[in-house]
Motif scaffolding. Structure first.
Motif, PDB file in Angstrom:
ATOM      1  N   ASP A   1       0.845  -1.194   0.000  1.00  0.00           N
ATOM      2  CA  ASP A   1       0.000   0.000   0.000  1.00  0.00           C
ATOM      3  C   ASP A   1       0.884   1.249   0.000  1.00  0.00           C
ATOM      4  OD1 ASP A   1       0.770   0.636   2.612  1.00  0.00           O
ATOM      5  OD2 ASP A   1      -1.221   0.414   3.479  1.00  0.00           O
ATOM      6  N   PRO A   2       0.317   2.458  -0.001  1.00  0.00           N
ATOM      7  CA  PRO A   2       1.144   3.664  -0.114  1.00  0.00           C
ATOM      8  C   PRO A   2       2.177   3.839   0.999  1.00  0.00           C
ATOM      9  CG  PRO A   2      -1.122   4.187  -0.650  1.00  0.00           C
ATOM     10  CD  PRO A   2      -1.130   2.785  -0.124  1.00  0.00           C
ATOM     11  N   ASP A   3       1.964   3.211   2.142  1.00  0.00           N
ATOM     12  CA  ASP A   3       2.927   3.301   3.241  1.00  0.00           C
ATOM     13  C   ASP A   3       3.904   2.133   3.269  1.00  0.00           C
ATOM     14  OD1 ASP A   3       2.286   5.732   4.820  1.00  0.00           O
ATOM     15  OD2 ASP A   3       0.309   4.803   4.944  1.00  0.00           O
ATOM     16  N   GLY A   4       3.776   1.218   2.302  1.00  0.00           N
ATOM     17  CA  GLY A   4       4.687   0.090   2.242  1.00  0.00           C
ATOM     18  C   GLY A   4       4.212  -1.147   2.959  1.00  0.00           C
ATOM     19  N   LEU A   5       2.961  -1.177   3.435  1.00  0.00           N
ATOM     20  CA  LEU A   5       2.422  -2.366   4.085  1.00  0.00           C
ATOM     21  C   LEU A   5       2.325  -3.499   3.068  1.00  0.00           C
ATOM     22  CD1 LEU A   5       1.090  -3.670   6.628  1.00  0.00           C
ATOM     23  CD2 LEU A   5      -1.108  -2.928   5.659  1.00  0.00           C
ATOM     24  N   PRO A   6       2.978  -4.639   3.288  1.00  0.00           N
ATOM     25  CA  PRO A   6       2.895  -5.746   2.326  1.00  0.00           C
ATOM     26  C   PRO A   6       1.490  -6.361   2.297  1.00  0.00           C
ATOM     27  CG  PRO A   6       4.859  -5.948   3.703  1.00  0.00           C
ATOM     28  CD  PRO A   6       3.980  -4.911   4.345  1.00  0.00           C
TER      29      PRO A   6
END
Length: 317
Positions: A122-127
């Motif tokens: 996601d935009p925050d880097g959550l896999p």
């Protein structure tokens, strides 16, 4: 008293984000989920708590976020729930690969235990992953930008990255999970319980995985479905394994018990009742800020302290 306890799987997963508007846009416009609850972090009321789910906010479909504006990025790693996986219909892999790519999201297609998987962040880097499954629940997909035939059907799994998995695996067994597969080369073991959505936990125990650090793009906790009648028994089960569970906490839409697992992951045990429609009709879920009654007296102060959140209603494409 605790011998017959089991959970049918995930209730919700809560993660940390940064910009609430970017978070909302991604999960509603790109992934096609519905914002079913707009509230605040009850332990830090200057922060939104945003809930995305199917049309009804069904337990097992709800991913939620604490978006801390300007939060530093976390590092996904050992001691965390390291990946969140959703189920999609088995014929939807090409659709999602194209959809995400067209929106500038980097995508990797892989195969795991016989399933096609679309991996991205996601935009925050959550896999995140979309796992194509023949048994994907029909569910209640929201009306919006993703056609019903390809809509996300709730959770498939969470992945736990653990430096030492033994004690957590014992806890999962006590929760009703059984090992169904493993990939020794990938240090991965799969555990399943008897449910129809969010019933899988993958445990990855790789000594080379660096320790995770909390921040934007990391999971805060994983919640599992339990019944009201059994919550005290769940507390006893956790205590019997040397953990320190919280008391039962009323979160307004569910009642919860929390415990930090031996591997470091925070687990929550949450009830299905009373549900997200206890304080607003299903037709208007998520449209306004809702607060538990014990915070209503502070509404003006809370609203004044919250950051900007711009929302649009996703339309069919």
């Amino acid at each position: 008293m605790t011998a017959d306890l089991d959970t049918p799987g995930i209730h919700h997963v809560t993660a940390i984000a940064s910009d609430p508007t970017a978070n909302h846009a991604f999960y509603t416009e790109t992934l096609g989920l519905r914002l079913v609850k707009r509230s605040v972090n009850q332990d830090d009321v200057g922060v939104y708590h945003l809930f995305y789910a199917d049309d009804a906010g069904t337990p097992g479909t709800s991913v939620t976020f604490f978006p801390y504006v300007g939060a530093r990025p976390g590092r996904v790693g050992a001691g965390q729930a390291s990946t969140v996986s959703f189920a999609i219909p088995v014929d939807s892999v090409d659709y999602w690969t194209d959809r995400l790519t067209d929106r500038g999201v980097d995508v990797e297609r892989i195969e795991r235990f016989g399933d096609e998987v679309v991996a991205f962040a996601d935009p925050d880097g959550l896999p995140l992953e979309l796992v194509a499954r023949e048994d994907a629940s029909a569910g209640e997909p929201p009306a919006g930008p993703v056609p019903e035939t390809h809509a996300v059907r709730g959770f498939f799994a969470v992945e736990l990255a653990l430096p030492d998995a033994d004690a957590t695996v014992d806890l999962l067994a006590a929760m009703g999970y059984e090992e169904t597969d493993r990939d020794e080369a990938a240090h991965r073991r799969r555990f399943e319980t008897d449910g129809d959505v969010g019933y899988v936990v993958d445990v990855v125990s790789d000594p080379e995985t660096p320790q995770g650090t909390p921040g934007a793009g990391t999971v805060h906790h994983v919640a599992y479905r339990v019944t009201d009648a059994e919550q005290e028994a769940w507390r006893e089960l956790l205590q019997a394994r040397g953990l320190r569970p919280s008391q039962v906490i009323d979160r307004k839409w569910f009642r919860s018990v929390y415990a930090r697992t031996p591997g470091g992951v925070l687990f929550e045990f949450a009830t299905a009742e009373p549900g997200y429609d206890v304080d607003e009709p299903r037709s208007s879920l998520g449209e306004t800020l809702v607060l538990p009654k014990w915070l209503e007296g502070r509404r003006a102060e809370i609203e004044a302290g919250l950051p900007s959140l711009d929302t649009v209603t996703p339309t069919a494409e």
